[in-house]
Design an enzyme around this catalytic site. Structure first.
Site, PDB file in Angstrom:
ATOM      1  CB  CYS A   1      -0.977  -0.063   1.167  1.00  0.00           C
ATOM      2  SG  CYS A   1      -2.432   0.933   0.840  1.00  0.00           S
TER       3      CYS A   1
ATOM      4  CG  HIS B   1      -3.422  -3.479   3.332  1.00  0.00           C
ATOM      5  ND1 HIS B   1      -2.321  -3.080   4.061  1.00  0.00           N
ATOM      6  CD2 HIS B   1      -4.070  -2.356   2.972  1.00  0.00           C
ATOM      7  CE1 HIS B   1      -2.318  -1.753   4.148  1.00  0.00           C
ATOM      8  NE2 HIS B   1      -3.357  -1.294   3.495  1.00  0.00           N
TER       9      HIS B   1
ATOM     10  CD  GLU C   1      -1.126  -6.219   5.323  1.00  0.00           C
ATOM     11  OE1 GLU C   1      -0.913  -6.447   4.107  1.00  0.00           O
ATOM     12  OE2 GLU C   1      -1.268  -5.063   5.774  1.00  0.00           O
TER      13      GLU C   1
HETATM   14  N1  GLN Z   1      -1.768   6.766   3.019  1.00  0.00           N
HETATM   15  C1  GLN Z   1      -1.880   6.012   1.812  1.00  0.00           C
HETATM   16  C2  GLN Z   1      -3.245   6.163   1.169  1.00  0.00           C
HETATM   17  O1  GLN Z   1      -4.185   6.575   1.802  1.00  0.00           O
HETATM   18  C3  GLN Z   1      -1.568   4.552   2.043  1.00  0.00           C
HETATM   19  C4  GLN Z   1      -2.550   3.884   2.953  1.00  0.00           C
HETATM   20  C5  GLN Z   1      -2.074   2.541   3.419  1.00  0.00           C
HETATM   21  O2  GLN Z   1      -0.902   2.247   3.378  1.00  0.00           O
HETATM   22  N2  GLN Z   1      -2.994   1.724   3.908  1.00  0.00           N
HETATM   23  O3  GLN Z   1      -3.398   5.843   0.030  1.00  0.00           O
END
Ligand code: GLN
Length: 562
Positions: free
Chosen positions: A395, A521, A523
């Site tokens: 992400c 994500h 994970e």
């Molecule tokens: N801050 C970034 C976004 O909002 C990444 C978010 C995250 O890593 N879950 O896109």
């Protein structure tokens, strides 16, 4: 059946209910105990679902600070529940719906909506019966035809002010669905006092008294302790707390969380619960061999892989709980012990990076929000790219990899995300047009499961063994489509995109051992005995690097006779 506040309990409920409460202290491992029981009941062939009731006022943990509350988990259907849901999913190997986590905030919010709609027909709206009914209805909604046993963990500790409506609701619940359909498990602490060399039962007694004061007599008491509870002590607890001796369960500290189901099975927890719920003959043999094999592998893993997590919440390791577990899962599958090195992204200045990263075998750049530590993460991505150090970006991790690549390779000086800078010449990460007006912080991200299509000949497609994959998301920002062509022309592989091709989902670097980023994500989908392919592959690449760096060590080990 009518609820006191006018609601209705379904007549056809066939599920059984286990309520897990905690006393004496927080952080005793209620979530792990509940999850372990879930695993054991599943091993008995029962269909298990789990849920958590959280007494805090936030609508969900989505807006809560990971420094305080640990990781925010994400469900397939886009819920942002408590991290215990992650334990549940990993242990019982089932995807849970967002409704599996209800907070006081959500419960009050729906009662207030009903009140405004006039659903209460002018009656006075009160904690009892209206809040308690709402709690019971939420529990019941989860107990559909596909569930034999619903395990409900009540967050917080008995005695907390906020927990009272929950305890009252679960007390009423037994009366309404029938005694034989409900089992109350209470988790307490039995401390060992070193000076006197004794284990103390008084906190357990007090906690059970507190629970009884709210009308609940526990059926099972699980005693957390660092020393096993002797039979004599069990007899004492049994007598003083009025539970049969086989319902006093010793839950001694385990060397791995995955051992807990085996420990609790050894203590007969699942058999006792089934007996209380009239589910089957006590003493029935349960086949736990697959889980036992898996735990053996956990212990036998001897090769070591040092994986750095480049984070900002590193003093609160729970903030990266699912990442850590997924790395471990990768290690279990490969017979390797993953050692986590916490690297504080904020502390990096360019010159320091190699000192911090050079002796690692792989790194993960996990998700995150806000500017703190971002430059350190970009430096780590760059170091990994230039030194063939395996790197998985998750992400925000993908976003910093794109920023590094744009700045250093695609010659976009000052490239950044609009999350971290205004009036950028190269806003390579930005909000999509349709998101720019968002004012509400809660629940407004791209959340939950989304499909991505992978390029057939890409590294990620090989790793997944598929070209269509589904992963869970939680973010606002995306790779900016304006720069896609330039990034690709400079050599970055944009190898996974959304089905409508508007969103970049995966990146990789041809020629690098493993420099892979995902906007999702992964994970949240890794399971102990079914590691997520990206983590498995990262650990594999890390193992290769470890072997290259210390070949003599592995040669010697390879000659050790069995
Ligand atoms: N801050 C970034 C976004 O909002 C990444 C978010 C995250 O890593 N879950 O896109």
């Amino acid at each position: 059946m009518k609820l006191a506040g006018g609601g209705q309990i379904r007549e056809d409920v066939v599920a059984k209910f286990v309520f897990v409460t905690g006393g004496v202290s927080s952080s005793l491992g209620k979530g792990l105990t509940a999850s372990s029981l879930g695993r054991l009941l599943k091993a008995r062939g029962l269909r298990v679902r789990m849920c958590k009731l959280d007494p805090y006022l936030n609508f969900d943990p989505g807006t809560m600070n990971p420094f305080e509350h640990g990781e925010v988990f994400v469900t397939e259907d886009g819920g942002e529940p408590d991290l215990d849901l992650g334990h549940y999913e990993r242990f019982i190997d089932e995807n849970l719906p967002r409704a599996s986590n209800a907070t006081t905030g959500q419960i009050y919010s729906s009662v207030m909506q009903k009140e405004r709609r006039g659903d209460y027909l002018g009656r006075t709206v009160q904690v009892i019966p209206h809040i308690t009914d709402e709690i019971k209805e939420r529990i019941l909604r989860l107990a559909d035809d596909e569930v034999d046993v619903l395990i409900v963990e009540v967050g917080g500790t008995v005695g907390d002010i906020e927990i009272v409506p929950f305890i009252e609701a679960i007390r009423q619940f037994r009366r309404e669905v029938g005694r034989e359909n409900v089992c109350y498990i209470h988790l307490t602490l039995v401390p060992y006092l070193a000076p006197s060399g004794e284990q103390k039962t008084k906190p357990t007694q007090h906690s059970v008294t507190e629970l009884r004061g709210r009308g609940i007599q526990p059926d099972v008491i699980v005693c957390r302790s660092d020393h096993p509870i002797s039979d004599e002590l069990k007899r004492k607890i049994s007598l003083l707390c009025d539970v049969p001796i086989n319902a006093v369960v010793s839950a001694v500290d385990a060397s791995s969380i995955y051992e807990i189901p085996l420990l609790l099975h050894g203590e007969g927890l699942d058999a006792t619960v089934c007996q209380i719920l009239n589910l089957e003959e006590p003493g029935r043999e349960v086949d736990l061999s697959a889980w036992e094999d898996f735990v053996r592998r956990v212990h036998e893993a001897d090769e070591r892989v040092r994986v750095g997590i480049i984070g900002k919440y590193i003093n609160m390791p729970d903030a990266y709980l699912s990442v850590v577990e997924s790395l471990r899962h990768g290690g279990f599958a490969l017979g390797a012990r993953v050692e986590i090195e916490w690297v504080q992204a904020e502390s990096f200045i360019d010159a320091d990076v190699s000192a911090d990263l050079d002796n690692l075998d792989a790194i993960v750049i996990p998700g995150g929000f806000g500017e703190r530590g971002v430059e350190g993460k970009i430096a780590a991505a760059k170091y990994a790219r230039e030194n063939n150090l395996p790197c998985l970006g998750i992400c925000l991790g993908l976003q910093v990899m794109v920023i590094d690549f744009a700045r250093s390779v695609a010659q976009m000086t000052g490239a950044n995300s609009t999350e971290f800078g205004d009036a950028l010449e190269y806003p390579v990460i930005a909000l999509m047009d349709d998101q720019i007006d968002i004012v509400n912080m809660g629940g407004t991200m791209r959340l939950g499961a989304h499909v991505a299509r992978l390029k057939p000949d890409s590294q990620v497609a090989k790793i997944y063994g598929a070209t269509t994959v589904t992963e869970r998301h939680r973010h606002r920002y995306e790779v900016n489509n304006r720069f896609r062509q330039s990034l690709e022309d400079a050599g970055l592989g944009l190898t996974g995109v959304s089905p409508d091709e508007r969103l970049v989902e995966f990146i990789e670097l041809p020629g690098h051992r493993f420099w892979v980023g995902t906007q999702a994500h992964p994970e949240f989908k890794s399971r102990p005995d079914r590691p997520h392919p990206l983590f498995r592959e990262l650990v594999t690449a890390g193992l290769e690097r470890a072997r290259e760096r210390t070949p003599h060590l592995f040669e010697i080990e390879a000659h050790v006779p069995f």
